[in-house]
Every structure is written in structure tokens, then in C-alpha cells.
Design an enzyme around this catalytic site. Structure first.
Site, PDB file in Angstrom:
ATOM      1  N   ASP A 195       0.842  -1.190   0.000  1.00  0.00           N
ATOM      2  CA  ASP A 195       0.000   0.000   0.000  1.00  0.00           C
ATOM      3  C   ASP A 195       0.878   1.241   0.000  1.00  0.00           C
ATOM      4  OD1 ASP A 195      -1.923   2.024   0.568  1.00  0.00           O
ATOM      5  OD2 ASP A 195      -3.204   0.535   1.510  1.00  0.00           O
ATOM      6  N   HIS A 279      -9.144  -1.791  -8.439  1.00  0.00           N
ATOM      7  CA  HIS A 279      -8.847  -0.591  -7.656  1.00  0.00           C
ATOM      8  C   HIS A 279      -7.748   0.240  -8.313  1.00  0.00           C
ATOM      9  CE1 HIS A 279      -8.608   1.776  -3.944  1.00  0.00           C
ATOM     10  NE2 HIS A 279      -7.292   1.724  -4.090  1.00  0.00           N
TER      11      HIS A 279
END
Length: 363
Positions: A195, A279
Site C-alpha cells: 500500500d 482498484h
């Protein structure tokens, strides 16, 4: 008398963007303008436009293992600007060596004090699927405390709250952590994926994060993650939802983590390598003219099945987050496994110049 630089302040030597160095400089010019060859040639001589700006730490500085987020509201029925400035100046003047504080002012503070709101500071709109809990979001003043140990952050929070007595009262607090990872490696979230891979590089921060005065904007979202349900999916399905390989973080169709995301690459069967609802595809900067935000997220685990991501992102304009989130809320395959449960936005004040007081911008 010259005041020595605070250990919580980054001093940046600023030049025009075309001459920015890799130390995270900012520019007073429009960052979207293209420098012509003529203007570039004119800058080969001595540069008299270089100047120093000062930014708060806890943004582009290395990310410690723990964070404690605090939100405060004005506690006085008749608040004054001078009282708020005194609190912020006191916070700044008494640093805690083990903890890095970063302070932002929310839009409600300016309304309550009758001040002009910074031009890009606006309450975030509602998004589809939001399930926001008001007591866990918002606030007149937001503080991010980062440190190596959770206990250090907690002690620092106690001191800040005590010093603000009579002016600011705590609204909420939220702790977070980074799962273990090797030095220099992109941290992973609780879904097991890296991330922060697409963060701008250090020499891109002047264009996408800092304003010329050393300020920026913070967007916070507390995102609940259905970890068990996501983990139950086959890894290949998880990768299609995210748009990256779980093991190394490479985009689908790529081989290495930092390979460019190719939105047009297709398999031999004619399917896009990165699905339309992935995403990574929907969040891609291509849809925003290349504009990017600096994400500094932490995981949280509040027990009783409440785990997730503390999304913290810094950018020149929160409107960027709004555009990205509108796309994600409409079509992101990950929506089946997440819920946005708290939200806040703030203007991150620049650090004061030598001899100045933190918070002097509140006028």
C-alpha cells in the site's frame, strides 16, 4: 537573535520547478505549466529566486511504526483567535523528541473563529456506500502523532491535551500501526497487499504536495476492511480486485512492483490485464491529469472484528481525493470488502520562520 531550526521542521531551499532538486522542494510557480526552452535557458545563470520554505515533518519524512490521530474542537463558548494561536504555538515550542507531530486545521475552525477559509479547504462531500460515524471524524484541529512506540504517542497526546485545556477539547483519537516489513520495502495493508507503491517520488513532491509557503492538505478516512472475507478468496481473484500481484506488488501484466501500470495491456485472449473494476485502474492518476497524492496509511485493529486502514493522504488540493473517491465509490470491486466509517480534512500549516510563532497564519 537567530532561532535554531526545530527538530520537527523541514527546511527546504526552493527554486523554480524546472530546477527542483531531489530533497522535496516546492515552487511558487504554477506546477502544471510547462517550461519553455527559452525560459529554461534564462535560468542557467545565477538563480536569485531561490528561497527557503519550512514544512512540518510527518509528511515526507520516514514513516515510523505507530501513529496516534487526535481531533480537537474549540471548547470555549466564545473562542478567540489569539487563544488558539497560543495553544498551537505552545505545542510547537515544546517538542517531544520521540514523536513527530503534524498539525492541520479543519474547515469548521475557520467558520467558528470567523476567519477566511484557505481556498482549497472544504468539507468533503458524501460518497455512495459511506457509513460515517460523526463522533469518529471531523474536528476543528487535527493532529497526527508518529513514533516508534505506541506508548510514546500516547504520552505525547496526553501532554498536548493538557496544554490545550480551556481552549481545545479532544473530540476523538485513533491509533494505528504498520505491519512488520523490511526497511525500504513498501508496507502492506491488512489484505496483504503493498500500500503506497504509486506515491510520488521525493522530487515530485513540489508539484503534487507542497504549496510555495510550505503548506499542504490532509485527507483522512477510517476504512473498515472485511479481512476474513477477502482472505477467503482465491489469490487470483484478490489480485483482480486490486490490480496487482500479491507476492511482489507488480501491476497485473508487469513484473516488478514499480513497473508502470499499463491500462491498455491485454492478454492473448483479448482481455485487459487490469480489469475495468480493479482498484488500481480506477485510482490511476491518468484520469486526473497526472495529479497524485502522497499516501501515508496505517492499519488499525480495534478488536471485535473492527480492522482496517487509516487512510492518510497529503495533496495540494483535496478536490483530487474527491474525484478519485467518486470513481472508486461508483465501480471499485473492493467496495464489497470495505466501508468508509470516518472522515476528516485539514489544512496543514507551514512551519514558522525563525523567530515566528506556529499558527500565525490564523488571522
Amino acid at each position: 537573535m537567530t532561532v535554531p531550526p526545530s527538530p520537527r521542521r523541514r527546511t527546504l531551499l526552493v527554486a523554480p520547478l524546472a530546477a527542483a532538486t531531489a530533497c522535496g522542494t516546492s515552487s511558487t510557480e504554477d506546477p502544471t505549466r510547462t517550461t519553455s526552452p527559452k525560459s529554461s535557458a534564462a535560468r542557467t545563470g545565477p538563480d536569485r529566486s531561490r528561497r527557503v520554505i519550512r514544512t512540518q515533518q510527518g509528511i515526507a519524512t520516514p514513516q515510523p511504526a505507530h501513529v496516534l490521530l487526535l481531533s480537537y474542537d474549540l471548547s470555549s463558548p466564545r473562542p478567540t483567535v489569539a487563544a488558539v494561536r497560543r495553544v498551537l504555538s505552545d505545542w510547537w515550542a515544546r517538542p517531544t523528541p520521540e514523536v513527530t507531530p503534524t498539525v492541520a486545521t479543519g474547515p469548521s475552525l475557520y467558520r467558528r473563529l470567523g476567519l477566511a477559509t484557505p481556498p482549497r479547504l472544504k468539507d468533503l462531500p458524501s460518497f455512495p456506500h459511506d457509513r460515517l460515524e460523526a463522533h469518529l471524524g471531523g474536528g476543528d484541529v487535527l493532529v497526527q502523532l508518529c513514533g516508534r512506540n505506541a506508548s510514546d504517542c500516547e504520552r505525547a497526546a496526553t501532554r498536548l491535551t493538557a496544554r490545550a485545556a480551556g481552549v481545545l477539547a479532544e473530540r476523538w483519537q485513533q491509533s494505528g500501526f504498520l505491519p512488520p516489513h523490511a526497511a525500504g520495502e513498501t508496507p502492506r495493508n491488512l489484505f496483504g497487499f503493498k500500500d503506497g507503491t504509486e506515491n510520488p517520488s521525493t522530487d515530485e513532491l513540489a508539484r503534487w504536495v507542497w504549496h510555495g509557503d510550505g503548506s499542504t492538505y490532509l485527507v483522512y478516512r477510517r476504512i473498515h476492511m472485511a479481512v476474513a472475507a477477502f482472505d477467503a478468496l482465491p489469490v487470483t481473484r484478490q489480485e483482480q480486485i486490486i490490480g496487482r500481484h500479491r507476492a511482489g506488488g507488480a501491476p497485473l501484466g508487469g513484473r516488478r512492483e514499480h513497473d508502470p501500470v499499463d491500462l491498455y495491456a491485454k492478454s492473448p485472449q483479448g482481455r485487459y490485464d487490469i480489469p475495468a473494476d480493479a482498484h488500481v485502474r480506477l485510482a490511476h492518476s491518468r484520469f486526473d491529469g497526472g495529479a497524485r497524492m502522497l499516501r501515508r496509511g496505517y492499519s488499525y485493529d480495534d478488536g471485535a472484528g473492527d480492522q482496517g486502514l487509516l487512510f492518510l493522504a497529503y495533496m495540494r488540493d483535496p478536490a483530487l481525493f474527491v474525484r478519485v473517491q467518486e470513481r472508486l465509490a461508483a465501480a471499485d470491486a473492493m467496495n464489497a470488502f470495505i466501508e468508509h466509517r470516518a472522515s476528516a480534512v485539514g489544512h496543514v500549516l507551514p512551519a514558522p520562520p525563525p523567530g515566528g510563532s506556529f499558527g500565525d497564519q490564523l488571522r
